[in-house]
Scaffold this active site. Structure first.
Site, short mmCIF file in Angstrom:
data_model
loop_
_atom_site.label_atom_id
_atom_site.label_comp_id
_atom_site.label_asym_id
_atom_site.label_seq_id
_atom_site.Cartn_x
_atom_site.Cartn_y
_atom_site.Cartn_z
N TYR A 92 113.37 -74.03 9.71
CA TYR A 92 113.62 -74.89 10.86
C TYR A 92 113.08 -74.17 12.10
O TYR A 92 113.59 -73.12 12.49
CB TYR A 92 115.12 -75.13 10.99
CG TYR A 92 115.55 -75.99 12.15
CD1 TYR A 92 115.08 -77.28 12.30
CD2 TYR A 92 116.48 -75.52 13.07
CE1 TYR A 92 115.50 -78.08 13.35
CE2 TYR A 92 116.91 -76.31 14.12
CZ TYR A 92 116.43 -77.59 14.25
OH TYR A 92 116.85 -78.37 15.30
N TYR A 127 125.89 -81.56 7.69
CA TYR A 127 125.72 -80.16 8.09
C TYR A 127 126.50 -79.86 9.37
O TYR A 127 127.27 -78.92 9.45
CB TYR A 127 124.23 -79.84 8.30
CG TYR A 127 124.00 -78.47 8.90
CD1 TYR A 127 123.93 -77.35 8.08
CD2 TYR A 127 123.88 -78.30 10.28
CE1 TYR A 127 123.74 -76.09 8.63
CE2 TYR A 127 123.69 -77.04 10.83
CZ TYR A 127 123.62 -75.93 10.00
OH TYR A 127 123.46 -74.69 10.54
N HIS A 128 126.29 -80.68 10.38
CA HIS A 128 126.90 -80.40 11.67
C HIS A 128 128.39 -80.71 11.68
O HIS A 128 129.12 -80.22 12.54
CB HIS A 128 126.16 -81.18 12.76
CG HIS A 128 124.72 -80.80 12.88
ND1 HIS A 128 123.72 -81.56 12.35
CD2 HIS A 128 124.13 -79.70 13.41
CE1 HIS A 128 122.56 -80.97 12.57
NE2 HIS A 128 122.78 -79.84 13.20
N LYS A 187 130.37 -77.87 30.42
CA LYS A 187 129.20 -77.79 29.56
C LYS A 187 127.98 -78.22 30.38
O LYS A 187 127.59 -79.39 30.39
CB LYS A 187 129.35 -78.72 28.35
CG LYS A 187 130.39 -78.28 27.34
CD LYS A 187 129.92 -77.14 26.47
CE LYS A 187 128.72 -77.50 25.64
NZ LYS A 187 128.24 -76.32 24.86
N ASP A 203 123.15 -78.88 26.22
CA ASP A 203 123.75 -78.32 25.00
C ASP A 203 124.96 -79.14 24.60
O ASP A 203 125.95 -79.20 25.32
CB ASP A 203 124.15 -76.86 25.26
CG ASP A 203 125.02 -76.29 24.16
OD1 ASP A 203 124.86 -76.70 23.00
OD2 ASP A 203 125.88 -75.45 24.47
N HIS A 259 126.63 -78.70 21.62
CA HIS A 259 127.49 -78.01 20.67
C HIS A 259 128.78 -77.61 21.40
O HIS A 259 128.85 -76.58 22.05
CB HIS A 259 126.79 -76.77 20.11
CG HIS A 259 125.69 -77.11 19.14
ND1 HIS A 259 124.42 -77.40 19.56
CD2 HIS A 259 125.69 -77.23 17.79
CE1 HIS A 259 123.66 -77.67 18.50
NE2 HIS A 259 124.41 -77.58 17.42
#
Length: 681
Positions: free
Chosen positions: A35, A189-190, A554, A558, A560
């Protein structure tokens, strides 16, 4: 489900090809990917061609956050983010450069792109057609799982209904025009990165796939007689954690449940269409900043979880690098992870045998346990009205925040062992890291300015009348309910930009802010050290004359938010008042909130590498507003040299992944507030 090997994500038939050589019993291995993408299309193209030359067999494109969230590189929210976590692609010219000298008709390309997936696929098709490729020859995947973005990565743009419309349009278009293409890569996945348990990962991913398939069916764009074909092109992208026996069982459960859903809910009978096809990246969340050399062993064990079981073997694997908890990996670091895949595939005898786990009673029992629990959770989501309703109600996000809180608390208390972090912490200095830095790659700050100049030049040279006509057609298609793909391809060829495409659809669909999951989440914490901490918070609040108030911000793009959410939950449970407004805020908005709310400390969470630019911007704005005395702390993946720069600019504290103990972080925050306000008094 039979034990025949799952299909390759780019093929409709099972892979039974044998490797050439002395042993004709070896099966063809999975696709080898890394990736990658950074700085610019030119730099990323060089990296791709280098990796392909070293034996990589497919591309996995990482786009930067402005591209992922539908902004051009010169947008105010893109400041500091351009080229940091991926490659900036603002228009057709960038996409041409990205795939220069890479024949797309022969390539298997995975693109991790969600909200603007239709747009990036349109750009890809336009470049492929310029190369002379036929649409029917194109192989690859767009992730295009916008639903999980509301729960984890945060790169959503539009409300759920509009997002589902875009997913459906891509599926309906590709099944006709790009029959080898995976139009959506349902991504658990996340979810695991956001704290999902194996049961939640199974249930939430399958619930998302059901919501997508129901939407495709209801759209009328795919005739009933072709529905099995569309079903068979749905692929998944999963996570493999360190508990690799459980992960093996999770993947076998995925295989069984997917076939069950296909047969019972949608009437699919074709065994090829029913096969569970997935790619994987192993768990980046579990990589550690302390003793990072240990991550090599973690990556290997996690990879084994998705290649050992032939029945549930991954069709494509991309591995993180050992140093991703420190920063951006270098080409050599990516090569090391690629060599690991090649050693397992070519040096071991794994691919010479059938399934190693069929009939194993321990495996069967765990698989059945996971399936039963996942079915129960799927039923709960179904009773709510499905995945979309479970997102909008906040149920899924709240559940993930609570699961992640439990995981973090387990590490903090020692209930979960992480070698080198909370156990066996004594260590000799790592020669891989050294003392002078250089263990990671850094993006040249000049690359952002250069990308913006190229963008301005692109806009200046294009046919503005053609651009306006293409945008008008795109908007009409969105409003009229026509499939968005052909107008997007036309717009790509006319020269419109990523930001213009997304802004056009923002005008039609609006924007969305997902629930944070923090306000209703239970901390589920034991009282170990908490009573004393709560008393400290009360004592400081008494000296302040009002409750201690923390703003968790934040800035930038981003999305996450796991760390920010855990800090917010912990601070609230300690007795602080918490202001947390979610992701994607400008420094100006954060400073305005700090001023309006009268907070005692601002905590910034930035994991995209843009911490220096964004944090110093916040500091300067706070000083300009007369609240420069309010301490600011920053959390993220921050190299030591950047930590020094941040503190020199006025940042009061820096926390990185090595600071896993939230109680200690809270104590540091309380002490900072006490010192700063005592000094001000």
């Amino acid at each position: 489900m039979s034990a025949t090997r799952p299909t390759d994500p780019t093929q409709a038939e099972p892979l039974r090809t044998r490797e050439k050589g002395s042993d004709n019993n070896r099966e063809k291995p999975w696709l080898f990917r890394t990736y990658s993408g950074h700085s610019s299309a030119t730099a990323s193209n060089e990296l791709y061609r280098t990796n392909l030359g070293r034996g990589q067999t497919g591309l996995s494109v990482a786009f930067d956050l402005p591209t992922q969230t539908g902004y051009d590189s010169d947008h105010v929210l893109a400041r500091g983010e351009v080229g940091k976590v991926g490659v900036p692609v603002s228009h057709l010219g960038d996409m041409r450069v990205l795939f220069d000298q890479i024949p797309l008709a022969q390539m298997n390309t995975s693109m991790t792109i969600n909200a603007p997936a239709a747009w990036l696929l349109a750009l890809y098709i336009a470049v492929a057609e310029e190369q002379g490729a036929k649409r029917a020859d194109l192989n690859g995947t767009v992730q295009n799982d916008i639903i999980k973005e509301y729960l984890s990565r945060g790169t959503y743009i539009y409300p759920p209904a509009a997002s589902m419309r875009l997913i459906t349009d891509v599926i309906a278009f590709t099944y006709r025009e790009l029959p080898k293409w995976n139009p959506t890569n349902v991504c658990s996945y996340h979810l695991q990165e956001a704290g999902a348990t194996p049961v939640q990962e199974l249930a939430y991913a399958l619930a998302t796939a059901i919501a997508v398939l129901d939407a495709v069916k209801d759209s009328g764009q795919v005739p009933p007689e072709d529905f099995a074909q569309a079903f068979g092109r749905i692929s998944f992208f999963v996570n493999a954690g360190i508990r690799f026996v459980t992960e093996i069982c999770k993947m076998r459960a995925f295989v069984d449940l997917w076939e069950e859903i296909g047969r019972e809910r949608y009437g699919v009978t074709d065994p090829k269409a029913l096969m569970f096809r997935y790619g994987v990246q192993v768990n980046s969340l579990g990589l550690t900043e302390p003793q990072p050399e240990n991550n090599v062993y973690r990556i290997l064990l996690e990879m084994l979880a998705v290649v050992l079981s032939k029945k549930a073997r991954a069709r494509a694997v991309q591995l993180p690098a050992w140093n991703e908890a420190l920063g951006l990996p270098r080409p050599w670091d990516q090569q090391w992870s690629l060599r690991l895949q090649q050693i397992v595939a070519y040096e071991t005898d794994l691919l010479e045998y059938g399934d190693l786990f069929d009939g194993n009673p321990a495996i069967d029992a765990k698989v059945n346990e996971l399936k039963e629990a996942a079915r129960a959770e799927l039923k709960r989501i179904e009773e709510m009205g499905g995945a979309i309703q479970a997102v909008e109600s906040g149920y899924l996000k709240q559940s993930l925040v609570e699961s992640n809180t439990s995981r973090v608390r387990g590490i903090e208390t020692g209930g979960i062992t992480v070698v080198g972090v909370n156990k066996f912490t004594e260590s000799a200095p790592s020669p891989l890291v050294g003392t002078e830095g250089g263990a990671i790659m850094t993006v040249d700050p000049a690359s952002e300015a250069e990308q913006i100049e190229r963008l301005k030049e692109w806009r200046a040279k294009r046919d503005q009348a053609a651009v306006e006509a293409a945008l008008k057609n795109l908007e009409a298609a969105a409003r009229d309910g026509r499939n968005i793909m052909e107008p997007s391809i036309h717009a790509a060829k006319a020269g419109i930009t990523t930001g213009e495409w997304a802004a056009c659809l923002r005008k039609v669909f609006g924007e969305y802010r997902a629930p944070t999951g923090v306000s209703a989440a239970s901390g589920a914490l034991s009282n170990d050290g908490m009573d004393d901490l709560r008393e400290e918070v009360k004592a400081v609040a008494k000296r302040l004359g009002r409750p201690l108030k923390l703003l968790v911000g934040k800035p930038g793009l981003d999305g996450h938010s796991n760390g920010a959410e855990q800090i917010a939950v912990k601070a609230r449970d300690c007795g602080m008042e918490v202001v947390y407004e979610g992701i994607r805020l400008t420094p100006e908005q954060i400073v305005a909130a700090a001023l309006e709310e009268g907070v005692h400390l601002v905590g910034l969470s930035i994991l995209s590498g843009s911490h220096v630019e964004l944090a110093t911007d916040v500091i300067h704005r706070m000083r300009a507003e007369g609240i420069g005395g309010v301490p600011v702390v920053v959390g993220g993946i921050i190299p030591p040299e950047d930590e020094a720069r941040l503190k020199a600019s006025g940042i009061a504290g820096v926390f990185t992944p090595k600071d896993y103990n939230l109680t200690q972080i809270m104590r540091a925050i309380v002490a900072l507030v006490d010192r700063s306000w005592s000094k001000a008094a």
